[in-house]
Design an enzyme around this catalytic site. Structure first.
Site, PDB file in Angstrom:
ATOM      1  N   CYS A 102       0.640  -1.055   0.169  1.00  0.00           N
ATOM      2  CA  CYS A 102      -0.082  -0.006  -0.131  1.00  0.00           C
ATOM      3  C   CYS A 102       0.964   1.324   0.024  1.00  0.00           C
ATOM      4  O   CYS A 102       1.499   1.382   0.798  1.00  0.00           O
ATOM      5  CB  CYS A 102      -1.049  -0.053   1.217  1.00  0.00           C
ATOM      6  SG  CYS A 102      -2.079   1.324   1.271  1.00  0.00           S
ATOM      7  N   ASN A 220      -7.321  -3.798  -7.986  1.00  0.00           N
ATOM      8  CA  ASN A 220      -7.846  -2.587  -7.725  1.00  0.00           C
ATOM      9  C   ASN A 220      -7.880  -1.915  -9.232  1.00  0.00           C
ATOM     10  O   ASN A 220      -7.238  -2.454  -9.987  1.00  0.00           O
ATOM     11  CB  ASN A 220      -6.916  -1.812  -7.143  1.00  0.00           C
ATOM     12  CG  ASN A 220      -6.200  -2.501  -5.656  1.00  0.00           C
ATOM     13  OD1 ASN A 220      -6.845  -2.591  -4.713  1.00  0.00           O
ATOM     14  ND2 ASN A 220      -4.983  -2.985  -5.835  1.00  0.00           N
ATOM     15  N   CYS A 253      -5.222   5.900  -3.071  1.00  0.00           N
ATOM     16  CA  CYS A 253      -4.537   4.842  -3.307  1.00  0.00           C
ATOM     17  C   CYS A 253      -3.097   4.998  -3.986  1.00  0.00           C
ATOM     18  O   CYS A 253      -3.119   5.486  -5.136  1.00  0.00           O
ATOM     19  CB  CYS A 253      -5.256   3.654  -4.090  1.00  0.00           C
ATOM     20  SG  CYS A 253      -4.534   2.136  -4.261  1.00  0.00           S
ATOM     21  N   THR A 255      -0.384   3.020  -4.677  1.00  0.00           N
ATOM     22  CA  THR A 255      -0.129   2.136  -5.628  1.00  0.00           C
ATOM     23  C   THR A 255      -0.904   2.244  -6.940  1.00  0.00           C
ATOM     24  O   THR A 255      -0.481   2.271  -7.866  1.00  0.00           O
ATOM     25  CB  THR A 255      -0.160   0.678  -5.112  1.00  0.00           C
ATOM     26  OG1 THR A 255      -1.260   0.237  -4.596  1.00  0.00           O
ATOM     27  CG2 THR A 255       1.159   0.356  -4.380  1.00  0.00           C
TER      28      THR A 255
END
Length: 314
Positions: A102, A220, A253, A255
């Site tokens: 993360c 994701n 987020c 990444t």
């Protein structure tokens, strides 16, 4: 602040009674953080989900345990190559599932280590830590932290190189399925480019978008609108929303920001900049692409890290 367990919570949460915690965030991506240097606490998926519940628990996008690398098999495997990686970021999504990495969480994790007196890290200094996505080097700056995220790669390289797109995404609020590009930052991402901010706002992320083909461990999904003009003063600019695997829509987020910048830069072609500003609902992070040393280029993510509360589980 004291958080008490009750009869509606998992029984194994009672085993965490007395454990101090902190609450922190990086551009709105928020985490519960606990220090367990010697692995004394077994934190189950059910306990993580209960603590991260925004109505019955503390509430967070995930839980980060600070544990010495030598206490985990994944950490011990990294110590052979990086003996200075004393600390391991044991990260769990809000549903209790294990996550590889993360980008916002790693900045908050290092800030937590420094706040707890577990490491000393002055401005300009760097710290090597272990994660399930490998070794990460985090540097402290006047405005937060910068993380060498390592190289990015295509998840489906043959399709991506041949067609520029390798996936199709279905999402509520979009009239037709959209082509996408799946990218690994140590964890999986699928990036969709949209035409305008109104289309981005209309996309509903209450439920996970459907991705075909789906990467092996899920993905994701980032929905991105490039700025117009895309590049100003040598830096690219994009706006992003994200549905995180095992969590839902989040304010940011890290990444995902890296993957989104990598995808837009790839689509933009030769001459695209190496420096990007990524606007997310929780703020702005910076993504830079750096030459690798005798290998693929690396991605650097920088942004703030904030601790907002401390307490004890009771």
């Amino acid at each position: 602040m004291t958080i008490s367990t009750d009869a509606n919570l998992p029984a194994d949460l009672a085993a965490l009674a007395g454990l101090p915690f902190a609450k922190g965030h990086g551009t709105g991506n928020d985490f519960i953080l606990v220090a367990d240097p010697d692995g004394a606490y077994g934190i189950s998926p059910a306990a993580v989900a209960a603590l991260c519940d925004r109505h019955r628990g503390i509430g967070a996008d995930g839980l980060i345990r600070a544990i010495r690398s030598e206490q985990l098999p994944e950490g011990r495997a990294l110590l052979a190559a990086a003996p200075d990686a004393e600390w391991f970021m044991d990260y769990r999504n809000a549903d209790g599932s294990v996550s590889e990495m993360c980008g916002n969480g790693v900045r908050v994790f290092v800030h937590f280590l420094a706040d707890q007196g577990l490491v000393e890290l002055a401005e300009g200094q760097s710290l090597t830590i272990g994660t399930r996505a490998g070794i990460k080097v985090v540097s402290r700056s006047a405005n937060g932290y910068a993380v060498d995220m390592g190289p990015w790669t295509f998840i489906f390289p043959d399709h991506a190189v041949a067609k520029s797109m390798d996936s199709v995404v279905h999402a509520d609020g979009l009239e037709v399925p959209r082509p996408a590009l799946s990218i690994s930052m140590g964890n999986p991402h699928t990036v969709v480019a949209l035409a305008e901010l109104g289309e981005l706002a209309a996309t509903k992320l209450y439920e996970a978008p459907q991705v075909e083909p789906l990467p092996e461990h899920g993905t994701n999904v980032e929905f991105v609108v490039p700025a117009d003009p895309l590049v100003v003063d040598g830096a690219g600019s994009i706006t992003m929303r994200v549905h995180e695997r095992g969590v839902g829509e989040t304010q940011s987020c890290g990444t995902g920001a890296c993957a989104a910048a990598a995808a837009i830069r790839y689509w933009a072609g030769k001459g695209a900049p190496d420096d990007w500003q990524v606007a997310v609902p929780g703020g702005v992070v910076r993504v830079r692409f750096l030459p690798g040393q005798d290998g693929p280029e690396h991605v650097e993510l920088s942004g703030p890290a904030v601790l907002v509360a401390r307490g004890t589980l009771a």
